[in-house]
Design an enzyme around this catalytic site. Structure first.
Site, mmCIF file in Angstrom:
data_model
loop_
_atom_site.group_PDB
_atom_site.id
_atom_site.type_symbol
_atom_site.label_atom_id
_atom_site.label_comp_id
_atom_site.label_asym_id
_atom_site.label_seq_id
_atom_site.Cartn_x
_atom_site.Cartn_y
_atom_site.Cartn_z
ATOM 1 N N PRO A 74 -46.419 -42.131 53.190
ATOM 2 C CA PRO A 74 -45.465 -43.139 53.670
ATOM 3 C C PRO A 74 -44.050 -42.609 53.820
ATOM 4 O O PRO A 74 -43.568 -41.816 52.997
ATOM 5 C CB PRO A 74 -45.545 -44.235 52.596
ATOM 6 C CG PRO A 74 -46.915 -44.094 52.024
ATOM 7 C CD PRO A 74 -47.193 -42.610 52.027
ATOM 8 N N CYS A 75 -43.381 -43.104 54.865
ATOM 9 C CA CYS A 75 -42.066 -42.556 55.215
ATOM 10 C C CYS A 75 -40.903 -43.460 54.827
ATOM 11 O O CYS A 75 -39.749 -43.043 54.919
ATOM 12 C CB CYS A 75 -42.005 -42.300 56.724
ATOM 13 S SG CYS A 75 -42.024 -43.824 57.725
#
EC number: 2.1.1.37
Length: 382
Positions: A74-75
């Site tokens: 996840p960013c």
């Protein structure tokens, strides 16, 4: 040659699997989201899929020893639009759950021969570069040589989407290795990457390689090629709604629309709504248009402003609508027979949250497969 095997973590709808292609066999896939898992099942079945938190996985759940482990973690906490928590954040910190599993596999003599970590370019600068240095230290400490590249999907698709790819190699995988140079090389190593490299530990720098694959041949479809005349799931806005959108534009962007309308040609552009500061420093919403044949980067946050709008201009008439889910999928390199969620928001999020499939294929052909013993093709078709 037998197929290469891989694990796909943070798998979403299996876009890395699309890009790797038939020469690669998935032996384990994982994602936390039930909605994304449903899309994965619709396209790949669920024989290899485990739905749940990466922190809860055990080495016993992953079969054999994989040639490669893919992790598009996840960013949100690494993004420039995020709160800056970095790898200490609840979402991007999922990297450490993934890494705990890699370490457990290493303890059993089953560490994947290669690794790919994919994320936004904000991972280079988050927390002053400390997050990138932490990833480098983890890779080096586990016996991986590694390098990183920034690859823009616009080299392959009509979408501006620069992303960071960190590639690690173990043992025999490093022998054949991949194209490399003695220092940074355009377009793969921008200033932000070089600055992040300079902030790593000495141990990590000793494990570093400057990966420099052959640039692809320029042969990219234009935005016009992926746009449908009668898209499913979206409606054209009324003339008044389109005028309201144009009214949000600063003079420069309004002039772009006027010039496109005056050309007499059919022109297709894209629009994002963003918050900008006006001359007095007050934040105002602005609509920004581009007509260069390339869409802006697909984004996933909730809310209409995050969804990309199309402007279609014919015979001087300007019409607008949202990008359809199928068009968004095409901008990620997904084939038209890829099964999308029926719900528009779910399908758009699936596409915008994924990895561009042609970029994965490029990395496989030019970096991963040569390191694993399969020669790279003489030239990449664009």
């Amino acid at each position: 040659m037998d197929d290469f095997t891989f694990y796909e973590f943070f798998a979403g709808g299996g876009m890395a699997r699309v890009g790797l292609g038939p020469g690669w066999r998935c032996s384990f896939a994982n994602d936390l989201s039930p909605k994304k898992a449903a899309a994965y099942r619709a396209n790949w079945g669920d024989d290899d899929l485990h739905v749940g938190d990466v922190h809860d996985l055990s080495a016993a759940q992953t079969p054999g020893r994989a040639d490669m482990a893919w992790g598009s973690f996840p960013c949100q906490d690494l993004s420039l639009a995020g709160a800056g928590a970095g790898l200490e954040g609840a979402r991007s910190g999922a990297f450490w759950g993934f890494w705990r599993l890699i370490e457990a596999l290493r303890a059993e003599g089953r560490a994947p021969r290669t690794l790919v970590l994919e994320n936004v370019c904000g991972a280079l600068t988050s927390r002053g570069g400390r997050d990138f240095a932490s990833i480098g230290a983890a890779l080096a400490g586990a016996g991986y040589r590694f390098g990183a590249l920034v690859i823009d999907a616009a080299l392959f698709l009509p979408q501006s989407r620069p992303r960071l790819f960190i590639v690690g190699f173990r043992e025999a995988a490093a022998a054949g290795f991949a194209p490399q140079t003695s220092g940074p090389q355009a377009p793969w190593h921008p200033k932000a990457l070089v600055a992040a490299w300079s902030g790593m530990s000495d141990e990590a720098k000793r494990a570093w390689v400057w990966l420099s694959p052959r640039p692809p041949r320029a042969n990219v479809a234009r935005l016009d090629d992926v746009i449908e005349d009668a898209p499913a799931g979206v409606r054209w806005r009324s003339a008044a709604q389109t005028e309201d959108l144009l009214a949000l534009m600063a003079p420069l962007h309004r002039a772009r629309v006027a010039a496109a309308a005056a050309s007499g040609e059919r022109r297709i552009g894209t629009v994002y709504r963003r918050m900008r500061r006006d001359a007095s420093g007050v934040k105002v919403q602005r609509a920004e248009a581009r007509f260069d044949g390339i869409a802006g980067c697909l984004r996933t946050p909730a809310g209409g402003s995050s969804r990309q709008t199309l402007l279609v201009i014919e015979n001087g008439v300007v019409r607008s609508r949202l990008l359809s889910a199928r068009e968004a999928a095409r901008l990620m390199g997904l084939p038209d027979d890829y099964v999308l969620p029926a719900n528009y928001s779910d399908a758009y999020k699936l596409a915008g949250d994924g990895v561009a499939a042609p970029v994965v294929r490029f990395l496989a052909e030019q970096v991963l497969e040569p390191a694993l013993g399969r020669p790279a093709p003489a030239r990449i078709a664009g």
